[in-house]
Design an enzyme around this catalytic site. Structure first.
Site, PDB file in Angstrom:
ATOM      1  N   GLU A 114      -1.173   7.183  -7.981  1.00 57.06           N
ATOM      2  CA  GLU A 114      -1.529   7.634  -6.635  1.00 57.06           C
ATOM      3  C   GLU A 114      -0.758   6.786  -5.637  1.00 57.06           C
ATOM      4  OE1 GLU A 114      -5.682   7.482  -5.717  1.00 57.06           O
ATOM      5  OE2 GLU A 114      -6.125   9.266  -6.883  1.00 57.06           O
ATOM      6  N   ASP A 120     -12.471   4.432 -13.423  1.00 50.52           N
ATOM      7  CA  ASP A 120     -11.059   4.044 -13.498  1.00 50.52           C
ATOM      8  C   ASP A 120     -10.303   4.917 -14.503  1.00 50.52           C
ATOM      9  OD1 ASP A 120     -11.335   1.855 -11.655  1.00 50.52           O
ATOM     10  OD2 ASP A 120     -12.315   0.746 -13.253  1.00 50.52           O
ATOM     11  N   ASP A 138      -4.421   4.049 -12.841  1.00 50.04           N
ATOM     12  CA  ASP A 138      -5.234   3.731 -11.668  1.00 50.04           C
ATOM     13  C   ASP A 138      -5.251   2.208 -11.570  1.00 50.04           C
ATOM     14  OD1 ASP A 138      -7.049   4.041  -9.498  1.00 50.04           O
ATOM     15  OD2 ASP A 138      -8.709   3.578 -10.865  1.00 50.04           O
TER      16      ASP A 138
END
Length: 187
Positions: free
Chosen positions: A67, A139, A7
């Site tokens: 992502e 996170d 992340d």
């Protein structure tokens, strides 16, 4: 399979290594790579890159999962996240690791069953899926979620492939029907 989920952020980058055995997920490692906001951006990016290289060298993941970038209103924040993503991709590339990306809604759907799940819902599901004693930080939960999303995706793809391998091919069925039709004409 062992996956490193990341992340990315220029102040806090979550890194989570998850492994699967059968239908269970196992937490191997997670951490938050925190960088002082007062450092110049190139130094922060270097620290993120080095931190991810260390995690890759120590835990030997087969894949790095991220992502996809979502489009928001804060363009500067998007650019900085993109720079941190590039650090992750570079670290993976340098170590010969495949990089995969998933849309945020798919990550949430894979982990919680809801593509619009809140951060808190993701934290709770990660705690449950990995049998953690306490909630991971946001996170860390996001990094672990994208790793689990990839593992889930691989399992689903494998199951679909097995189903295809076990069922007769459509073209085989069509060919058999053509052959039997021709036989009936000849007889």
């Amino acid at each position: 399979m062992r996956v490193l989920g990341v992340d990315p952020g220029t102040r806090r980058t979550g890194a989570g290594v998850v492994e699967t055995q059968g239908n269970r997920y196992f937490l191997i490692h997670f951490e938050i790579i925190s960088v002082k906001e007062t450092l110049p951006l190139p130094e922060r990016l270097n620290a993120i890159y080095k931190g991810l290289c260390r995690v890759i060298s120590e835990y030997h993941p087969a894949v790095l999962a991220l992502e996809n970038v979502f489009f928001g209103k804060d363009v500067q924040a998007m650019v900085k996240i993109g720079e941190a993503r590039a650090c992750a991709m570079l670290a993976a590339s340098e170590h010969g690791i495949e990089v995969v990306e998933y849309p945020p809604a798919r990550v949430k759907q894979s982990v919680s069953g809801n593509g619009r799940a809140t951060k808190e819902q993701i934290q709770h599901m990660i705690k449950t899926l990995l049998n953690l004693k306490e909630l991971p930080p946001e996170d860390g939960a996001d990094a672990l979620a994208v790793a689990i999303c990839h593992l889930h995706n691989v399992k689903t793809t494998d199951r679909r492939q097995q189903t295809r391998d076990q069922s007769p091919k459509t073209t085989d069925l069509k060919a058999k029907s053509v052959v039997s039709g021709l036989r009936s004409l000849v007889e």
